[in-house]
Scaffold this motif. Structure first.
Motif, PDB file in Angstrom:
ATOM      1  N   MET A 116       0.843  -1.204   0.000  1.00  0.00           N
ATOM      2  CA  MET A 116       0.000   0.000   0.000  1.00  0.00           C
ATOM      3  C   MET A 116       0.878   1.254   0.000  1.00  0.00           C
ATOM      4  N   LEU A 117       1.931   1.214   0.836  1.00  0.00           N
ATOM      5  CA  LEU A 117       2.836   2.365   0.922  1.00  0.00           C
ATOM      6  C   LEU A 117       3.563   2.596  -0.400  1.00  0.00           C
ATOM      7  N   ASN A 118       3.868   1.511  -1.117  1.00  0.00           N
ATOM      8  CA  ASN A 118       4.532   1.663  -2.415  1.00  0.00           C
ATOM      9  C   ASN A 118       3.692   2.540  -3.352  1.00  0.00           C
ATOM     10  N   LEU A 119       2.377   2.445  -3.232  1.00  0.00           N
ATOM     11  CA  LEU A 119       1.513   3.282  -4.081  1.00  0.00           C
ATOM     12  C   LEU A 119       1.381   4.686  -3.507  1.00  0.00           C
ATOM     13  N   THR A 120       1.119   4.794  -2.207  1.00  0.00           N
ATOM     14  CA  THR A 120       0.843   6.127  -1.647  1.00  0.00           C
ATOM     15  C   THR A 120       2.119   6.965  -1.535  1.00  0.00           C
ATOM     16  N   TYR A 121       3.233   6.320  -1.152  1.00  0.00           N
ATOM     17  CA  TYR A 121       4.472   7.092  -0.994  1.00  0.00           C
ATOM     18  C   TYR A 121       4.856   7.748  -2.326  1.00  0.00           C
ATOM     19  N   PHE A 122       4.887   6.952  -3.396  1.00  0.00           N
ATOM     20  CA  PHE A 122       5.346   7.518  -4.677  1.00  0.00           C
ATOM     21  C   PHE A 122       4.316   8.504  -5.232  1.00  0.00           C
ATOM     22  N   ALA A 123       3.033   8.255  -4.952  1.00  0.00           N
ATOM     23  CA  ALA A 123       2.004   9.213  -5.394  1.00  0.00           C
ATOM     24  C   ALA A 123       2.227  10.562  -4.723  1.00  0.00           C
ATOM     25  N   ASP A 124       2.531  10.540  -3.422  1.00  0.00           N
ATOM     26  CA  ASP A 124       2.780  11.799  -2.696  1.00  0.00           C
ATOM     27  C   ASP A 124       4.104  12.420  -3.148  1.00  0.00           C
ATOM     28  N   HIS A 125       5.092  11.556  -3.324  1.00  0.00           N
ATOM     29  CA  HIS A 125       6.434  12.050  -3.667  1.00  0.00           C
ATOM     30  C   HIS A 125       6.433  12.763  -5.023  1.00  0.00           C
ATOM     31  N   ALA A 126       5.567  12.293  -5.938  1.00  0.00           N
ATOM     32  CA  ALA A 126       5.518  12.922  -7.271  1.00  0.00           C
ATOM     33  C   ALA A 126       5.158  14.404  -7.147  1.00  0.00           C
ATOM     34  N   LEU A 127       4.400  14.753  -6.115  1.00  0.00           N
ATOM     35  CA  LEU A 127       4.018  16.163  -5.944  1.00  0.00           C
ATOM     36  C   LEU A 127       5.197  17.021  -5.503  1.00  0.00           C
ATOM     37  N   THR A 128       6.185  16.385  -4.909  1.00  0.00           N
ATOM     38  CA  THR A 128       7.310  17.166  -4.374  1.00  0.00           C
ATOM     39  C   THR A 128       8.512  17.147  -5.311  1.00  0.00           C
ATOM     40  N   LEU A 129       8.371  16.478  -6.456  1.00  0.00           N
ATOM     41  CA  LEU A 129       9.508  16.414  -7.393  1.00  0.00           C
ATOM     42  C   LEU A 129       9.908  17.835  -7.766  1.00  0.00           C
ATOM     43  N   GLN A 130      11.145  18.154  -7.516  1.00  0.00           N
ATOM     44  CA  GLN A 130      11.584  19.519  -7.792  1.00  0.00           C
ATOM     45  C   GLN A 130      11.947  19.625  -9.266  1.00  0.00           C
ATOM     46  N   ASP A 131      11.121  20.301 -10.030  1.00  0.00           N
ATOM     47  CA  ASP A 131      11.543  20.621 -11.393  1.00  0.00           C
ATOM     48  C   ASP A 131      12.547  21.752 -11.270  1.00  0.00           C
ATOM     49  N   ARG A 132      13.816  21.467 -11.561  1.00  0.00           N
ATOM     50  CA  ARG A 132      14.882  22.449 -11.316  1.00  0.00           C
ATOM     51  C   ARG A 132      14.848  23.574 -12.335  1.00  0.00           C
ATOM     52  N   THR A 133      15.286  24.716 -11.910  1.00  0.00           N
ATOM     53  CA  THR A 133      15.444  25.844 -12.823  1.00  0.00           C
ATOM     54  C   THR A 133      16.907  26.248 -12.799  1.00  0.00           C
ATOM     55  N   ILE A 134      17.518  26.304 -13.973  1.00  0.00           N
ATOM     56  CA  ILE A 134      18.926  26.716 -14.046  1.00  0.00           C
ATOM     57  C   ILE A 134      18.959  28.067 -14.757  1.00  0.00           C
ATOM     58  N   VAL A 135      19.453  29.068 -14.050  1.00  0.00           N
ATOM     59  CA  VAL A 135      19.475  30.405 -14.634  1.00  0.00           C
ATOM     60  C   VAL A 135      20.917  30.751 -15.008  1.00  0.00           C
ATOM     61  N   THR A 136      21.114  31.088 -16.274  1.00  0.00           N
ATOM     62  CA  THR A 136      22.446  31.523 -16.714  1.00  0.00           C
ATOM     63  C   THR A 136      22.303  32.914 -17.324  1.00  0.00           C
ATOM     64  N   GLU A 137      23.426  33.447 -17.774  1.00  0.00           N
ATOM     65  CA  GLU A 137      23.368  34.778 -18.383  1.00  0.00           C
ATOM     66  C   GLU A 137      22.483  34.767 -19.628  1.00  0.00           C
ATOM     67  N   ALA A 139      20.019  32.384 -20.532  1.00  0.00           N
ATOM     68  CA  ALA A 139      18.665  31.800 -20.567  1.00  0.00           C
ATOM     69  C   ALA A 139      18.276  31.231 -19.213  1.00  0.00           C
ATOM     70  N   THR A 140      16.984  30.921 -19.102  1.00  0.00           N
ATOM     71  CA  THR A 140      16.512  30.133 -17.965  1.00  0.00           C
ATOM     72  C   THR A 140      16.143  28.751 -18.514  1.00  0.00           C
ATOM     73  N   HIS A 141      16.642  27.713 -17.845  1.00  0.00           N
ATOM     74  CA  HIS A 141      16.358  26.325 -18.246  1.00  0.00           C
ATOM     75  C   HIS A 141      15.355  25.750 -17.242  1.00  0.00           C
ATOM     76  N   TYR A 142      14.181  25.445 -17.709  1.00  0.00           N
ATOM     77  CA  TYR A 142      13.184  24.795 -16.846  1.00  0.00           C
ATOM     78  C   TYR A 142      13.321  23.291 -17.075  1.00  0.00           C
ATOM     79  N   VAL A 478      13.964  25.843 -22.605  1.00  0.00           N
ATOM     80  CA  VAL A 478      14.945  26.935 -22.558  1.00  0.00           C
ATOM     81  C   VAL A 478      14.283  28.244 -22.978  1.00  0.00           C
ATOM     82  N   VAL A 479      14.317  29.219 -22.105  1.00  0.00           N
ATOM     83  CA  VAL A 479      13.753  30.530 -22.431  1.00  0.00           C
ATOM     84  C   VAL A 479      14.890  31.552 -22.392  1.00  0.00           C
ATOM     85  N   PRO A 480      15.191  32.191 -23.525  1.00  0.00           N
ATOM     86  CA  PRO A 480      16.350  33.116 -23.534  1.00  0.00           C
ATOM     87  C   PRO A 480      16.099  34.330 -22.645  1.00  0.00           C
ATOM     88  N   SER A 481      17.185  34.844 -22.095  1.00  0.00           N
ATOM     89  CA  SER A 481      17.019  35.985 -21.180  1.00  0.00           C
ATOM     90  C   SER A 481      16.915  37.313 -21.929  1.00  0.00           C
TER      91      SER A 481
END
Ligand code: NAD
Length: 491
Positions: A116-137, A139-142, A478-481
C-alpha cells in the motif's frame, strides 16, 4: 468483467489477463499449484504474443489522458487504489501465502502494508519532485520530468506483490501507463491488484496485466517497440535476454538481479546479536535477493559465533507458512528444490563440511533444512553462485584486507551485512562494492533511499527520486534571457 475465478484459500481470484479494463482469457492455460503441499490451485491463462500486443496498445491509448492529469489527480487515484488493497488485506495475505509459500505473518505485518505504501508514498512524492530551474546569463532552463510512456513491469515469484507495487507506484505516479507480466509460479496477487485498480476507478488501459511464461508472454512484451521503459527484477540469465531484446529498440531497462551478499562478522562484533541476525537469513527459505548468504567470520571468534548461531537455528520452526509459529516455509517449486539439493551435494563432493542441515526437511516435499556449509573455497561453485534456497556458506578471514578481497570476490554486488564496532564496520563497508550494506542490522528499507546492485546484480536504482529518474524523461525548456538573434556563426 469476465467472472471466471479460482477459489484460493477461500478467496475468488481471476486467472485471466486484465487488458483495457477487462478480463480476457486465452486458448492456452498453465497449471498452478501451492508450494505448501503441491495442491493444484487451477489453470491460469497464458497470453499469446497478439494479446501482449493488445495490452501494449491499450496502454498506449490510455497514455495521453493519464499523462496529462495533474500529479494531484493521479495521487488521488493511487490512494484510492491502495485503500482497495487495504480492504482486501486478508485475500492478499492468504492468496500470496498459498501461491508463493510466503509466511502469512510476514504478509500481514510486512508485505501488504508495504504494498500500500509503495503506491501512496510515490504518489505523494511525485508532488514534491523539484523541477529544477537553471538560470544563466543567456537563458533560464526549466528542467521538467516528463512521463516516458508505456512501461513494462516484470517481476519474480519470491515477492510478487511487494516488487510489482514497488515499480507500479512510481511508474503510474509520474504519468506512465503499464503492462505487467507477473511471475508464472506465483501470479495470483498481481491478479488481485487488477481488481483493486478496477474498483478504484483507474481508467481502462492505465494498468494491464498479461499472465504467462517468460519464454512466450515475457519475451513478446520486452520486444514490443512501443515500450518506453522496462523495469525488471529477476535472475541474471533472464536479464541478459531482456537487455538484448530491449537493445533492438534502444529501450532503457532497470535491472534488479540476484545476489551473493556477504554477512560479515568482525572480531569486535556483538556475537549474540550477529547470530540472531544471521538466522534471519533463512527468512522466506532464503529466497531473498538481498540475504547475506556468504558468512565471512573472523577466525578468532569463528567457533564461538558458529555455536551461538547454531543454537538459534536449531530452534527455528520449519513448516506450514500459514501457521503463526512457522519461521521457515517451503521453497517455491520442485525444480528449485532439486536445484538446491544439487548445489549442496556438489559442495559436499568438493569437500564442504555440513555444520547444520544439508538435506531436505521431512515436513513436506518442498521443504529444506536451514543449512550451513564450511570448508568452502572462494572459487567454489557454492560460494560463487546464487542458490536462492536456505543454504549458507561460512569462510574465515584473519585480516581486513583478506576480508575485503573475499567480500568483493564474486560477480555479484547487491547487498551486505556487517557486524562489528560501528567505526570498524563502516570502514569495511566503504571498501565493499555493493549497492547497499547494513551495519549491525538487516533489511532496514526506506522508500526514500536508493535500492539496487552493482556488477552482475544489476543496474539502475529504485526508490525515492531514483525511481522517477528512471520512469521519466528529463526535458529542458529553454527561455532566452534577451531577444534571440538568429546567427549562423553563433555556437
Ligand atoms: P527469472 O529471471 O527466472 O524470472 C523473473 C521474471 O522474468 C518472471 O516473471 C519470468 O516469467 C520473466 N521472464 C523469464 N524469461 C523471460 C524473457 N525471456 N523475457 C521476459 N521475461 C522473462 O527469476 P525468478 O526465478 O522468478 O526469481 C529469482 C531471481 O530474482 C533471483 O535471481 C533473485 O535474486 C532475483 N531477485 C532480485 C531482486 C532484486 O531486487 N535485486 C528481488 C527479488 C528477486
Amino acid at each position: 468483467m469476465n467472472n471466471v475465478t479460482l477459489n484460493v484459500a477461500g478467496h475468488a481470484v481471476s486467472p485471466l489477463h486484465y487488458i483495457n479494463g477487462e478480463r480476457i482469457g486465452s486458448p492456452q492455460m498453465f497449471s498452478l499449484f501451492s508450494p505448501i503441499d503441491q495442491r493444484a490451485l487451477g489453470e491460469v491463462a497464458e497470453a499469446t504474443p497478439e494479446q501482449v500486443a493488445s495490452a501494449v496498445t491499450a496502454a498506449s491509448e490510455a497514455f495521453p489522458a493519464w499523462s496529462r492529469l495533474s500529479a494531484a489527480a493521479r495521487r488521488d487515484y493511487l490512494h484510492a487504489f491502495a485503500a482497495e488493497i487495504g480492504k482486501r488485506k486478508n485475500a492478499f495475505c492468504e492468496v500470496e501465502s498459498t501461491d508463493a509459500g510466503v509466511l502469512l505473518s510476514r504478509m500481514q505485518h510486512g508485505v501488504v502494508p508495504r504494498a500500500m505504501l509503495n503506491l501512496t508514498y510515490f504518489a505523494d512524492h511525485a508532488l514534491t519532485l523539484q523541477d529544477r530551474t537553471i538560470v544563466t546569463e543567456q537563458a533560464t532552463h526549466y528542467v521538467k520530468h516528463d512521463p516516458a510512456g508505456v512501461c513494462a513491469i516484470i517481476t519474480p515469484w519470491n515477492a510478487p506483490l511487494m516488487l510489482t507495487t514497488w515499480k507500479l507506484g512510481p511508474a503510474l505516479a509520474s504519468g506512465n501507463t503499464v503492462v505487467i507480466k507477473p511471475p508464472e509460479w506465483a501470479p495470483l496477487t498481481c491478479s488481485l491488484l487488477a481488481d483493486c485498480a478496477h474498483a478504484a476507478g483507474l481508467p481502462p488501459g492505465v494498468i494491464n496485466i498479461v499472465q504467462g511464461s517468460g519464454a512466450v508472454t515475457g519475451a513478446a512484451l520486452v520486444s514490443d517497440p512501443r515500450l518506453a521503459r522496462i523495469s525488471f527484477t529477476g535472475s541474471v540469465p533472464t536479464a541478459k535476454l531482456i537487455a538484448t531484446a530491449a537493445a533492438q529498440n534502444l529501450v532503457p531497462c532497470s535491472l534488479e538481479l540476484g545476489g551473493k551478499s556477504p554477512f560479515i562478522v568482525l572480531d569486535d562484533a556483538d556475537l549474540e546479536a550477529a547470530a540472531a541476525c544471521g538466522a534471519l537469513m533463512y527468512r522466506n527459505a532464503t529466497q531473498v535477493c538481498l540475504a547475506g548468504t556468504r558468512f565471512l567470520v573472523h577466525e578468532r571468534i569463528r567457533d564461538t559465533f558458529v555455536e551461538r548461531m547454531r543454537s538459534v537455528v536449531e530452534k527455528l520452526t520449519v513448516g506450514d507458512p500459514r501457521e503463526p509459529s512457522t519461521e521457515v516455509g517451503p521453497v517455491i517449486h520442485p525444480r528449485q528444490h532439486e536445484r538446491i539439493k544439487g548445489f549442496v551435494q556438489r559442495a559436499i563432493d568438493a569437500g564442504a563440511t555440513v555444520l547444520w542441515g544439508g538435506e531436505p526437511h521431512p515436513f513436506g516435499a518442498l521443504y529444506f533444512r536451514p543449512t550451513m556449509l564450511s570448508n568452502v573455497a572462494q572459487d567454489a561453485e557454492i560460494v560463487q553462485n546464487e542458490v536462492f534456497g536456505p543454504v549458507l556458506t561460512l569462510q574465515t578471514f584473519s585480516s581486513d584486507d583478506e576480508l575485503i578481497a573475499m567480500a568483493n570476490g564474486t560477480d555479484y554486488g547487491l547487498g551486505g551485512v556487517c557486524y562489528g564496532l560501528e567505526a570498524h564496520a563502516k570502514a569495511i563497508a566503504e571498501q565493499i562494492r555493493t549497492g547497499f550494506i547494513w551495519i549491525n542490522s538487516f533489511g532496514i528499507r526506506d522508500l526514500a533511499a536508493p535500492f539496487g546492485g552493482c556488477k552482475r546484480s544489476g543496474n539502475g536504482r529504485e526508490g525515492g527520486d531514483w525511481s522517477f529518474e528512471f520512469f521519466c524523461d528529463i526535458k529542458d525548456v529553454v527561455v532566452p534571457s534577451k531577444p534571440f538573434v538568429p546567427s549562423f556563426s553563433h555556437r
